[in-house]
Design an enzyme around this catalytic site. Sequence first.
Site, PDB file in Angstrom:
ATOM      1  N   HIS A 159      21.756 -32.305 -17.204  1.00  0.00           N
ATOM      2  CA  HIS A 159      21.170 -33.009 -16.043  1.00  0.00           C
ATOM      3  C   HIS A 159      19.652 -32.835 -15.983  1.00  0.00           C
ATOM      4  O   HIS A 159      19.051 -32.958 -14.928  1.00  0.00           O
ATOM      5  CB  HIS A 159      21.822 -32.482 -14.761  1.00  0.00           C
ATOM      6  N   GLU A 216      19.215 -13.806 -13.382  1.00  0.00           N
ATOM      7  CA  GLU A 216      18.668 -12.446 -13.369  1.00  0.00           C
ATOM      8  C   GLU A 216      17.927 -12.159 -14.675  1.00  0.00           C
ATOM      9  O   GLU A 216      16.839 -11.601 -14.685  1.00  0.00           O
ATOM     10  CB  GLU A 216      19.789 -11.435 -13.140  1.00  0.00           C
ATOM     11  N   LYS A 231       6.719  -3.224  -5.655  1.00  0.00           N
ATOM     12  CA  LYS A 231       8.114  -2.813  -5.747  1.00  0.00           C
ATOM     13  C   LYS A 231       8.913  -3.270  -4.537  1.00  0.00           C
ATOM     14  O   LYS A 231      10.049  -3.684  -4.647  1.00  0.00           O
ATOM     15  CB  LYS A 231       8.217  -1.279  -5.856  1.00  0.00           C
ATOM     16  N   ASN A 248      -0.808   0.972   6.309  1.00  0.00           N
ATOM     17  CA  ASN A 248      -0.036  -0.038   5.576  1.00  0.00           C
ATOM     18  C   ASN A 248       0.391  -1.059   6.607  1.00  0.00           C
ATOM     19  O   ASN A 248       0.732  -0.701   7.731  1.00  0.00           O
ATOM     20  CB  ASN A 248       1.256   0.564   4.987  1.00  0.00           C
ATOM     21  N   GLY A 249       0.418  -2.348   6.207  1.00  0.00           N
ATOM     22  CA  GLY A 249       0.913  -3.371   7.124  1.00  0.00           C
ATOM     23  C   GLY A 249      -0.180  -4.379   7.440  1.00  0.00           C
ATOM     24  O   GLY A 249      -1.231  -4.405   6.806  1.00  0.00           O
ATOM     25  N   LYS A 267      13.994 -11.125 -14.896  1.00  0.00           N
ATOM     26  CA  LYS A 267      13.537  -9.907 -15.588  1.00  0.00           C
ATOM     27  C   LYS A 267      12.472 -10.243 -16.615  1.00  0.00           C
ATOM     28  O   LYS A 267      11.418  -9.616 -16.668  1.00  0.00           O
ATOM     29  CB  LYS A 267      14.724  -9.219 -16.275  1.00  0.00           C
ATOM     30  N   CYS A 276       0.823  -1.213   0.000  1.00  0.00           N
ATOM     31  CA  CYS A 276       0.000   0.000   0.000  1.00  0.00           C
ATOM     32  C   CYS A 276       0.859   1.266   0.000  1.00  0.00           C
ATOM     33  O   CYS A 276       2.043   1.232   0.211  1.00  0.00           O
ATOM     34  CB  CYS A 276      -0.873   0.018   1.258  1.00  0.00           C
ATOM     35  N   TRP A 288      -3.201  -2.412  -1.438  1.00  0.00           N
ATOM     36  CA  TRP A 288      -2.896  -3.690  -2.109  1.00  0.00           C
ATOM     37  C   TRP A 288      -3.482  -4.740  -1.179  1.00  0.00           C
ATOM     38  O   TRP A 288      -2.962  -4.940  -0.070  1.00  0.00           O
ATOM     39  CB  TRP A 288      -1.391  -3.829  -2.265  1.00  0.00           C
ATOM     40  N   ARG A 339       4.137   1.069  -6.278  1.00  0.00           N
ATOM     41  CA  ARG A 339       4.128   0.092  -5.175  1.00  0.00           C
ATOM     42  C   ARG A 339       3.071  -0.977  -5.376  1.00  0.00           C
ATOM     43  O   ARG A 339       3.018  -1.949  -4.631  1.00  0.00           O
ATOM     44  CB  ARG A 339       3.906   0.815  -3.840  1.00  0.00           C
ATOM     45  N   GLU A 390       9.085 -11.596 -15.022  1.00  0.00           N
ATOM     46  CA  GLU A 390       8.291 -10.719 -14.155  1.00  0.00           C
ATOM     47  C   GLU A 390       7.655  -9.556 -14.914  1.00  0.00           C
ATOM     48  O   GLU A 390       6.683  -8.976 -14.440  1.00  0.00           O
ATOM     49  CB  GLU A 390       9.114 -10.193 -12.981  1.00  0.00           C
TER      50      GLU A 390
HETATM   51  C1  AGP Z   1      13.434  -7.670  -8.977  1.00  0.00           C
HETATM   52  O1  AGP Z   1      13.248  -7.222 -10.315  1.00  0.00           O
HETATM   53  C2  AGP Z   1      12.132  -7.852  -8.241  1.00  0.00           C
HETATM   54  N1  AGP Z   1      11.353  -6.693  -8.273  1.00  0.00           N
HETATM   55  C3  AGP Z   1      12.310  -8.448  -6.860  1.00  0.00           C
HETATM   56  O2  AGP Z   1      12.843  -9.737  -7.045  1.00  0.00           O
HETATM   57  C4  AGP Z   1      13.228  -7.682  -5.869  1.00  0.00           C
HETATM   58  O3  AGP Z   1      14.562  -7.778  -6.274  1.00  0.00           O
HETATM   59  C5  AGP Z   1      13.095  -8.348  -4.486  1.00  0.00           C
HETATM   60  O4  AGP Z   1      11.754  -8.224  -4.061  1.00  0.00           O
HETATM   61  C6  AGP Z   1      14.030  -7.754  -3.442  1.00  0.00           C
HETATM   62  O5  AGP Z   1      13.713  -6.406  -3.217  1.00  0.00           O
HETATM   63  P1  AGP Z   1      14.767  -5.508  -2.383  1.00  0.00           P
HETATM   64  O6  AGP Z   1      16.041  -5.475  -3.167  1.00  0.00           O
HETATM   65  O7  AGP Z   1      14.119  -4.167  -2.260  1.00  0.00           O
HETATM   66  O8  AGP Z   1      14.956  -6.179  -1.042  1.00  0.00           O
END
Ligand code: AGP
Length: 613
Positions: free
Chosen positions: A509, A486, A608, A101-102, A490, A2, A75, A27, A493
């Site tokens: 394997h 990575e 985020k 939030n929380g 990318k 949120c 959220w 967010r 996601e």
């Molecule tokens: C990465 O593209 C993602 N958005 C996600 O994996 C992110 O790296 C992960 O949630 C960790 O976030 P942070 O680095 O803010 O701890």
Amino acid sequence: MCGIVGYVGSRRVVPVVLEGLKRLEYRGYDSAGIVYLQDGVLEKHRSEGKLQNLENILGDAIGAPSHIGLGHTRWATHGAPTTENAHPHSDCSGELVVVHNGIIENYHSLRGELQEKGHRFASETDTEVLAHLIEEYLDGDLREAVTKALARVEGSYALGVLWTGMPDTLIAARNHSPLVLGVHDEEGTFMASDVPPLLPYTDKVIFLDDQELAVLRADSQSIYSLKSGKEVEKEVKTIAWNSAMAEKGGYKHFMLKEIFEQPQAIIDTVSGRINPETGSVDLPEMNLSDQDLAGIERIFLVACGTSWHAALVTKYWIERWAGIPVEVDIASEFRYRKLLINDRVLTVAISQSGETADTLAGIRLAKELGSRIVTICNVVGSTMTREAHGTIYTHAGPEIGVASTKAFTSQLAALFLFTLFLAEKRGTMPPEKRLQLGRELIALAGVIEEELPVLQAEIRELIENYYDSRDFLFVGRGLNFPIALEGALKLKEISYIHAEGYASGELKHGPIALIDKEMPILALTPRDAVYQKSISNVEEIKARQGRLILIGTRGDGHLKTITDDVIYLPAVHEELNPILYTIPAQLLAYEIASRRGCDVDQPRNLAKSVTVE
Ligand code: AGP
């Protein structure tokens, strides 16, 4: 996750709060609401879906002559994303509202207790319990009532409260969910879940700590410890981000802007920390004395997602150049295994946001076990930076796109500096080697700057043959194995294509069973120490008609004998390939997702920063 925005001051509150919520859209949310006080009445407007829906129902209220209010993007965690569940939530009287939030973990028992006392609930949320609990304790003093209510609460909160009985006052409080105040003599006082909403008005901020409550008026801010009830002095920090930095700067998406900001982010992260003449590294904010260092026998790297990939690269670096054993853990796993941690272990938490719940919980546990804690973080004053013993800040600036890009390469730059620092202190790297690597790191930003436009054009053309793929494999060896992971993260996601990253040597394997003429495989094949092995793996794929994309060293003509789809990169020191080879992987994901019309900056289901477990 949120978003909260609150304001009290000289401006009309609705535009300030609405614009602030827009700056928090990254967010992730599924409903929104706003409340302001006008002629002694709390005017509340809420809607499902995007902020545009809220704007539509506000209509003329956008110009309301009110100067105090709160806004929220929700959220959903408890209760569906409906208007009834959208914040703000009210008490029975309708004269007090909260945004939150929380997660209130004991809301069930509190709700039952309040219902027995006659309180009537209008939503399924845990948040509404807070409104009625404060109402229960309200006896003329809002701060006292909020303090008593929060003493009953278990769980996490960033909270905003407004009551008609104190029409010039907002209350803010936080526990395990970020909340930052913005202060300005003329503009007034702001509160928000993150920095971007504050930037158009002020660069002076106060980060609340856990178990702190703030009483906010247009011209004053008083902050109290919820534990002691005493007023606490807080440092006003200056954020070196301007408002423009948090805007798109002419790019189609924040993610593309942030991909192109990487050279500057690396420069800003490295500069001032490495002596270009001697290669000596200076990281004072890490707060790690020579004595502390001498006692370190092992290092644990703890992180989630992309930050975990940075940890995987760092293991190679530290073990090779500093000779310290390194363990790497996914934070959500770290907490639940038998940890052999003591005061001879250094735990390094890597996090862009500094608020990721799993990583935060991990370092708290490591701290309890006696470990010294350092965090690699991009947000000044975030929770992790205040709970660690020391910090190495990345200076990537605000990263708005949910998919992490510039924060990742800045993390790698900072962690490479950390490696050089350790090697220097332990005398495990000759000074001339350190100087060479330090200079190559500084020069890398220029290399990336030069390559970016060329790469984007090449990759935009290349993806025409791949953007409609159903699956994708990424493979890499040694230092580039984490970059294969990575690249896969990318792509999956932001484009929703099922993508997997593998160590090249692992193909035989199992994963090689997936290879056919439909399956695209991106292989990282720089001319490095494991080049021949990587090429053998690629030949295995070619023999099974896999659709190969190779990323390799400019001038390596052999790659073109394997496939037509080759992306060439300049030769840099192989230790720095992980940073350089990330760039085409990011661009591939971005161009495919963009071509597929995906919501690149706010991918479905993602936030985020994951501040809930
Ligand atoms: C990465 O593209 C993602 N958005 C996600 O994996 C992110 O790296 C992960 O949630 C960790 O976030 P942070 O680095 O803010 O701890």
